[in-house]
Scaffold this motif. Sequence first.
Motif, PDB file in Angstrom:
ATOM      1  N   GLU A 217       0.825  -1.199   0.000  1.00 38.08           N
ATOM      2  CA  GLU A 217       0.000   0.000   0.000  1.00 38.08           C
ATOM      3  C   GLU A 217       0.860   1.250   0.000  1.00 38.08           C
ATOM      4  O   GLU A 217       0.576   2.218  -0.715  1.00 38.08           O
ATOM      5  N   ARG A 218       1.933   1.232   0.812  1.00 42.29           N
ATOM      6  CA  ARG A 218       2.816   2.387   0.835  1.00 42.29           C
ATOM      7  C   ARG A 218       3.494   2.585  -0.506  1.00 42.29           C
ATOM      8  O   ARG A 218       3.630   3.710  -0.996  1.00 42.29           O
ATOM      9  N   GLY A 225       1.603   9.087  -5.324  1.00 38.87           N
ATOM     10  CA  GLY A 225       2.047  10.433  -4.969  1.00 38.87           C
ATOM     11  C   GLY A 225       3.071  10.970  -5.961  1.00 38.87           C
ATOM     12  O   GLY A 225       3.052  12.148  -6.320  1.00 38.87           O
ATOM     13  N   ASP A 226       3.975  10.087  -6.394  1.00 34.95           N
ATOM     14  CA  ASP A 226       4.951  10.509  -7.398  1.00 34.95           C
ATOM     15  C   ASP A 226       4.267  10.925  -8.682  1.00 34.95           C
ATOM     16  O   ASP A 226       4.622  11.946  -9.298  1.00 34.95           O
ATOM     17  N   GLU A 233       3.743  19.163 -11.081  1.00 33.50           N
ATOM     18  CA  GLU A 233       4.915  19.860 -11.594  1.00 33.50           C
ATOM     19  C   GLU A 233       4.757  20.199 -13.070  1.00 33.50           C
ATOM     20  O   GLU A 233       5.140  21.294 -13.515  1.00 33.50           O
ATOM     21  N   GLU A 234       4.172  19.263 -13.814  1.00 37.11           N
ATOM     22  CA  GLU A 234       3.928  19.553 -15.227  1.00 37.11           C
ATOM     23  C   GLU A 234       2.947  20.709 -15.386  1.00 37.11           C
ATOM     24  O   GLU A 234       3.141  21.597 -16.244  1.00 37.11           O
TER      25      GLU A 234
END
Length: 467
Positions: A217-218, A225-226, A233-234
């Motif tokens: 899960e992490r 999240g990435d 960011e884009e």
Amino acid sequence: MLAFLGAIICIIASIAPGSPGAVPGAGDEEAALYGTAGGAGAVQGAGAVHGAEGDRSHPTAAGKASATSHLGQAPALGSAPDLGTTRRFLCLPLAQDCPSPSVREDLLLLRSTAAHLHQMVIQQEEQILHDQETIRELTGKLSRCESGQELGSFQNHPEEYVWDLGRSSLEDGTGESEQTVLQLENTIHSLKNSIENLEIQELEALLLSKLSELEKERSSLHNKGDRQRHRLEEQLEALHQRIEKLEKETAVYKLQEGYKISFPVRTNYMYARMKRSLPELYTLTICLWVKSKGTVGIGTPFSYAVPGQANEMVLLEWGKNPIELLINDKVTRLPLEVKGGEWHHVCITWTTRDGVWEVYQDGKQRGSGDNLAPWHPIKPGGTLVFGQEQDVAGGRYDATQAFVGEMAEFNIWDRILSATEIQNIANCSSSILGNVISWDGSSIDLYGGATKWPFQRCSESKDLGEN
């Protein structure tokens, strides 16, 4: 038993010639008859001592004398005078009333053995009775179980049946009960250890499974999240590119076409900064177009700070206070009303001589005064910021004092403009650029989300005036 011991003694006496048990007597037949008449312990007499088996002649006188000397106790054994002339031996039976010490010990041993055997028989009978009682009890329980009467009780309390069986087995015997208890204790400890090991293994397996799930899960959240961060960011990069493109596009506009700076929200990080600084000024005129969207005060349209003095020159409306002009941290209130989300033209004049000041709104004078930082020139080398009030030169902004809205055509002159010049600028009849600071798109940097947009000042103000 006594007869047997007498026979043994008789045989020993017949073998040993000098034994006191050998007595003179008649021939073999007479010895047998005498032994029979003497009691049940008599045995047959021994044969002749001298001569071959077939020699039946009488012995010599020397022989008789020898025989007589060896049988010195013969008269005490019989009353017949002619018994001493025979060579035969006679075994007398032992007296039954006086057993020897060894025989007495044997009798005591036999009696104790018989008593022990009798006690064992009694214990066996008691054990058999107890076993029969246990068998009857178990048979009754089995019958009730088969009929279904105790099925529910067995399912609810199975440990009671196990304990009854264990208790019955423990009560079977005295010697075996302790060993059985030890075996049961060892079995219980073994089962307990096995159960604990199984529980620990199950817990370890469960923990490992949970850790594996949390790790997955992490990892999934990290990847998600990435991806989200990458998309953000884009998007931010696209916005920056769009802003740069707009800045390049608006930079080519002529001054009469102009541009405006927008501050959409009240923050402590959204502002614009003039690249150039101010020279030392003794007299000045500041004009700008402003459109406030704030509901409680317009905030800070502009502020000029120098090292050691954050309030060198500030235009501010904070909270429910009126609009104020600060020069060298000295304050005067301006009779202006620029709220309501409408465009307004504002001009301020000030001179260090006696600190005289005047204020105009939409080409008309609204107020004047003096003694505002008299004989204090505006210091050079400071930072001119739009949209925020500076607590130190170039920073430490307060969101409650931020400007929310739009502004354009900010110009500074090093002289006092006349009332006619100010009115002509306000009604778009003329355009005069500031000789100290002029509204040039390439001379201003934007931060925190402040943006530039095309601005048709005269057309917008005329449309507003017609409405």
